[in-house]
Design a protein around this motif. Structure first.
Motif, PDB file in Angstrom:
ATOM      1  N   GLN A   1       0.828  -1.205   0.000  1.00  0.00           N
ATOM      2  CA  GLN A   1       0.000   0.000   0.000  1.00  0.00           C
ATOM      3  C   GLN A   1       0.864   1.258   0.000  1.00  0.00           C
ATOM      4  OE1 GLN A   1      -3.773  -2.110   2.321  1.00  0.00           O
ATOM      5  NE2 GLN A   1      -2.786  -0.351   3.241  1.00  0.00           N
ATOM      6  N   LYS A   2       1.994   1.217   0.697  1.00  0.00           N
ATOM      7  CA  LYS A   2       2.941   2.336   0.626  1.00  0.00           C
ATOM      8  C   LYS A   2       3.422   2.525  -0.814  1.00  0.00           C
ATOM      9  CE  LYS A   2       5.032   2.403   5.258  1.00  0.00           C
ATOM     10  NZ  LYS A   2       4.918   3.855   5.498  1.00  0.00           N
ATOM     11  N   TYR A   3       3.702   1.418  -1.473  1.00  0.00           N
ATOM     12  CA  TYR A   3       4.181   1.436  -2.857  1.00  0.00           C
ATOM     13  C   TYR A   3       3.132   2.070  -3.778  1.00  0.00           C
ATOM     14  CZ  TYR A   3       5.099  -0.645  -7.493  1.00  0.00           C
ATOM     15  OH  TYR A   3       5.284  -0.856  -8.834  1.00  0.00           O
ATOM     16  N   LEU A   4       1.875   1.684  -3.611  1.00  0.00           N
ATOM     17  CA  LEU A   4       0.808   2.229  -4.439  1.00  0.00           C
ATOM     18  C   LEU A   4       0.677   3.741  -4.214  1.00  0.00           C
ATOM     19  CD1 LEU A   4      -1.903  -0.546  -3.941  1.00  0.00           C
ATOM     20  CD2 LEU A   4      -0.595  -0.106  -6.030  1.00  0.00           C
TER      21      LEU A   4
ATOM     22  N   VAL B   1      -7.581   0.767  -2.566  1.00  0.00           N
ATOM     23  CA  VAL B   1      -8.272   1.882  -3.201  1.00  0.00           C
ATOM     24  C   VAL B   1      -7.835   3.213  -2.581  1.00  0.00           C
ATOM     25  CG1 VAL B   1     -10.531   2.953  -3.598  1.00  0.00           C
ATOM     26  CG2 VAL B   1     -10.258   0.472  -3.831  1.00  0.00           C
ATOM     27  N   SER B   2      -7.748   3.227  -1.258  1.00  0.00           N
ATOM     28  CA  SER B   2      -7.346   4.458  -0.572  1.00  0.00           C
ATOM     29  C   SER B   2      -5.911   4.842  -0.907  1.00  0.00           C
ATOM     30  CB  SER B   2      -7.503   4.280   0.939  1.00  0.00           C
ATOM     31  OG  SER B   2      -7.033   5.410   1.630  1.00  0.00           O
ATOM     32  N   SER B   3      -5.018   3.848  -0.946  1.00  0.00           N
ATOM     33  CA  SER B   3      -3.607   4.149  -1.204  1.00  0.00           C
ATOM     34  C   SER B   3      -3.392   4.649  -2.623  1.00  0.00           C
ATOM     35  CB  SER B   3      -2.755   2.899  -0.958  1.00  0.00           C
ATOM     36  OG  SER B   3      -2.810   2.512   0.392  1.00  0.00           O
ATOM     37  N   LEU B   4      -4.019   3.997  -3.593  1.00  0.00           N
ATOM     38  CA  LEU B   4      -3.793   4.357  -4.991  1.00  0.00           C
ATOM     39  C   LEU B   4      -4.584   5.598  -5.390  1.00  0.00           C
ATOM     40  CD1 LEU B   4      -2.335   3.648  -7.599  1.00  0.00           C
ATOM     41  CD2 LEU B   4      -4.288   2.203  -8.230  1.00  0.00           C
ATOM     42  N   PHE B   5      -5.894   5.522  -5.269  1.00  0.00           N
ATOM     43  CA  PHE B   5      -6.711   6.646  -5.742  1.00  0.00           C
ATOM     44  C   PHE B   5      -6.773   7.783  -4.709  1.00  0.00           C
ATOM     45  CE2 PHE B   5      -8.156   3.121  -8.372  1.00  0.00           C
ATOM     46  CZ  PHE B   5      -8.040   3.706  -9.626  1.00  0.00           C
ATOM     47  N   GLY B   6      -6.800   7.431  -3.425  1.00  0.00           N
ATOM     48  CA  GLY B   6      -6.718   8.472  -2.413  1.00  0.00           C
ATOM     49  C   GLY B   6      -5.361   9.158  -2.461  1.00  0.00           C
TER      50      GLY B   6
ATOM     51  N   GLY C   1     -15.763   1.763  -8.439  1.00  0.00           N
ATOM     52  CA  GLY C   1     -15.712   1.222  -7.090  1.00  0.00           C
ATOM     53  C   GLY C   1     -17.057   1.154  -6.409  1.00  0.00           C
ATOM     54  N   ASN C   2     -18.005   1.984  -6.822  1.00  0.00           N
ATOM     55  CA  ASN C   2     -19.310   2.015  -6.177  1.00  0.00           C
ATOM     56  C   ASN C   2     -20.031   0.673  -6.255  1.00  0.00           C
ATOM     57  OD1 ASN C   2     -21.489   3.486  -4.867  1.00  0.00           O
ATOM     58  ND2 ASN C   2     -22.593   3.284  -6.805  1.00  0.00           N
ATOM     59  N   GLY C   3     -19.814  -0.051  -7.346  1.00  0.00           N
ATOM     60  CA  GLY C   3     -20.466  -1.348  -7.499  1.00  0.00           C
ATOM     61  C   GLY C   3     -19.713  -2.484  -6.832  1.00  0.00           C
ATOM     62  N   ILE C   4     -18.547  -2.182  -6.280  1.00  0.00           N
ATOM     63  CA  ILE C   4     -17.709  -3.217  -5.657  1.00  0.00           C
ATOM     64  C   ILE C   4     -17.619  -3.011  -4.149  1.00  0.00           C
ATOM     65  CG2 ILE C   4     -15.404  -4.264  -5.598  1.00  0.00           C
ATOM     66  CD1 ILE C   4     -15.058  -3.234  -8.516  1.00  0.00           C
ATOM     67  N   ASN C   5     -17.258  -1.811  -3.744  1.00  0.00           N
ATOM     68  CA  ASN C   5     -17.178  -1.466  -2.324  1.00  0.00           C
ATOM     69  C   ASN C   5     -17.581  -0.002  -2.200  1.00  0.00           C
ATOM     70  OD1 ASN C   5     -16.326  -0.657   0.287  1.00  0.00           O
ATOM     71  ND2 ASN C   5     -14.831  -2.309   0.363  1.00  0.00           N
ATOM     72  N   ALA C   6     -18.875   0.211  -1.989  1.00  0.00           N
ATOM     73  CA  ALA C   6     -19.422   1.567  -1.996  1.00  0.00           C
ATOM     74  C   ALA C   6     -18.793   2.442  -0.916  1.00  0.00           C
ATOM     75  CB  ALA C   6     -20.934   1.519  -1.816  1.00  0.00           C
TER      76      ALA C   6
ATOM     77  N   SER D   1      -4.007  -0.042 -11.306  1.00  0.00           N
ATOM     78  CA  SER D   1      -5.351  -0.496 -10.933  1.00  0.00           C
ATOM     79  C   SER D   1      -5.770  -1.734 -11.721  1.00  0.00           C
ATOM     80  CB  SER D   1      -6.370   0.620 -11.145  1.00  0.00           C
ATOM     81  OG  SER D   1      -6.585   0.878 -12.532  1.00  0.00           O
ATOM     82  N   ASN D   2      -5.069  -2.009 -12.830  1.00  0.00           N
ATOM     83  CA  ASN D   2      -5.378  -3.183 -13.647  1.00  0.00           C
ATOM     84  C   ASN D   2      -4.463  -4.371 -13.358  1.00  0.00           C
ATOM     85  OD1 ASN D   2      -7.533  -1.984 -15.106  1.00  0.00           O
ATOM     86  ND2 ASN D   2      -6.069  -0.908 -16.427  1.00  0.00           N
ATOM     87  N   GLU D   3      -3.502  -4.181 -12.427  1.00  0.00           N
ATOM     88  CA  GLU D   3      -2.617  -5.278 -12.055  1.00  0.00           C
ATOM     89  C   GLU D   3      -3.390  -6.343 -11.275  1.00  0.00           C
ATOM     90  OE1 GLU D   3       0.381  -5.920 -12.851  1.00  0.00           O
ATOM     91  OE2 GLU D   3       1.226  -4.040 -13.612  1.00  0.00           O
ATOM     92  N   GLY D   4      -2.958  -7.560 -11.414  1.00  0.00           N
ATOM     93  CA  GLY D   4      -3.664  -8.654 -10.756  1.00  0.00           C
ATOM     94  C   GLY D   4      -3.672  -8.558  -9.244  1.00  0.00           C
ATOM     95  N   TYR D   5      -2.648  -7.958  -8.662  1.00  0.00           N
ATOM     96  CA  TYR D   5      -2.581  -7.883  -7.201  1.00  0.00           C
ATOM     97  C   TYR D   5      -3.430  -6.748  -6.637  1.00  0.00           C
ATOM     98  CZ  TYR D   5       0.864  -4.185  -8.152  1.00  0.00           C
ATOM     99  OH  TYR D   5       1.491  -3.066  -8.618  1.00  0.00           O
ATOM    100  N   PHE D   6      -3.868  -5.805  -7.505  1.00  0.00           N
ATOM    101  CA  PHE D   6      -4.693  -4.706  -7.014  1.00  0.00           C
ATOM    102  C   PHE D   6      -6.128  -5.203  -6.854  1.00  0.00           C
ATOM    103  CE2 PHE D   6      -7.529  -1.087  -7.442  1.00  0.00           C
ATOM    104  CZ  PHE D   6      -6.956  -0.177  -6.562  1.00  0.00           C
ATOM    105  N   LYS D   7      -6.666  -5.007  -5.659  1.00  0.00           N
ATOM    106  CA  LYS D   7      -8.008  -5.494  -5.354  1.00  0.00           C
ATOM    107  C   LYS D   7      -8.953  -4.327  -5.101  1.00  0.00           C
ATOM    108  CE  LYS D   7      -6.337  -9.653  -5.451  1.00  0.00           C
ATOM    109  NZ  LYS D   7      -6.565 -10.501  -6.663  1.00  0.00           N
ATOM    110  N   TRP D   8      -9.930  -4.202  -5.986  1.00  0.00           N
ATOM    111  CA  TRP D   8     -10.891  -3.116  -5.845  1.00  0.00           C
ATOM    112  C   TRP D   8     -11.735  -3.262  -4.580  1.00  0.00           C
ATOM    113  CZ3 TRP D   8     -11.610   1.408  -8.415  1.00  0.00           C
ATOM    114  CH2 TRP D   8     -10.893   1.592  -9.592  1.00  0.00           C
TER     115      TRP D   8
END
Length: 352
Positions: free
Chosen positions: A262-265, A297-302, A329-334, A284-291
């Motif tokens: 998460q620090k890396y993101l 989500v917070s680390s990358l987009f925040g 993200g709203n449809g995955i984790n609102a 965000s399209n990498e396999g290890y990134f989990k929406w």
């Protein structure tokens, strides 16, 4: 000066001492010192204070400069440094927004920074804090409604100007603190690492190739994460093979550590490079990134939303990136998506 309060009595223990504690017991109080025959160079309030408060010390610019160089209390010196830096940024901002021309940084300000750096006896940890510039958010609060492009330009201009004018001084500090000593967790070592980061940050502010290489080399020579993260924070703004080597190595080392990933993101998302939009999208399209992982989500987009320069891009693509993330993200984790609404809701405090 000996400090004598008008309320002192013959039995007052500390009357006449040069440092005294004033007890605040009411909502409003006045303290009157007697026998003050001339105005001091400055007065030093909240000495040794452990909690940051916002207060007006009532000092002139000349007195703040004197305090910054001469005060032997770390908090007071830091506070003077922040007030002077903010005053200089506001001066630059006002002139820039009124004329459209970037003014020069005041020579006196740069000379004072030089004097601070040259103080070999200074506490390195406190000096490092005093050399940190006020944050973007703090500047925004002082220039409402803020012009994001001007805020970004002013802060960058100030750091680059200091870095260019005092390059040799910062290089001396970096060489002294980057001494190859094994990691140790003691006060002096912590202060040296802090100064190393500050010095290299100013050196690299203008994007010199040698300084980017120095950040690259610091990362790979580091035996502690403090130096690694410092090097990454500097090199992340400069796309190229050296940056890529650092990022790839960091991920390969810590890909199994959820918190470090998460620090890396977050570090990737805070790059000042115009390519950061593609970097964030690709991550965000990498396999290890989990929406569905709020931390991801917070680390990358925040983290990107906190990337002032790129989030407030004039072409609006920074806002689009966050808006798209909210929609997906709203449809995955609102809940995670909803937290990204915050940066978009502050539009009223910006002028254009």
């Amino acid at each position: 000066m000996p400090l004598v309060l008008d309320s002192d009595t013959p039995t007052t223990e500390d009357t006449g001492a040069t440092e005294r504690v004033l007890h605040l017991t009411k909502g409003k109080q006045s303290f009157v010192f007697e026998n003050v025959t001339s105005e001091p160079d400055f007065h030093s309030i909240l000495r040794g204070f452990s909690a940051i408060v916002d207060y007006d010390p009532g000092l002139s610019e000349d007195q703040l400069y004197s305090q910054l160089v001469n005060d032997n209390d770390g908090f007071a010196r830091w506070d003077a440094s922040q007030k002077l830096a903010m005053a200089e940024m506001i001066r630059l901002y006002d002139e820039y927004t009124q004329t459209g021309t970037m003014p020069a940084v005041a020579p006196r300000y740069i000379d004072t920074i030089k004097e601070m750096i040259s103080d070999a006896a200074a506490d390195q940890a406190l000096l490092a804090k005093s050399l940190e510039m006020p944050t973007i958010g703090e500047l925004e609060e002082q220039v409402k409604p803020a012009n994001p492009s001007a805020v970004k330009a002013i802060r960058s201009h100030l750091k680059k100007s200091i870095g260019k004018a005092l390059y040799n001084e910062f290089k001396t500090v970096f060489d002294r603190t980057n001494d190859g000593q094994a990691y140790s967790f003691d006060y002096n070592a912590v202060g040296n690492r802090a100064m190393k980061k500050i010095a290299l940050g100013y050196m690299a502010a203008n994007g010199g190739a040698a300084d980017i290489t120095a950040a690259h080399d610091l990362y790979f020579a580091a035996d502690n994460m403090t130096d690694q993260m410092a090097a990454m924070g500097i090199i992340t703004d400069y796309m190229g093979t050296e940056r890529q080597a650092v990022m790839d190595d960091f991920f390969s080392r810590f890909k199994d550590d959820v918190l470090v990933v998460q620090k890396y993101l977050g570090m990737q998302a805070r790059s000042g490079s115009d390519d950061v939009l593609d970097v964030v999208t690709d991550l965000s399209n990498e396999g290890y990134f989990k929406w569905d992982n709020p931390g991801h989500v917070s680390s990358l987009f925040g983290g990107f939303a906190g990337n002032y320069e790129q989030f407030h891009r004039a072409d609006g693509k920074g806002y689009d990136l966050i808006a798209d993330a909210i929609i997906k993200g709203n449809g995955i984790n609102a809940s995670s998506a909803g937290r990204l609404m915050g940066p978009l809701s502050g539009w009223r405090k910006y002028s254009s």
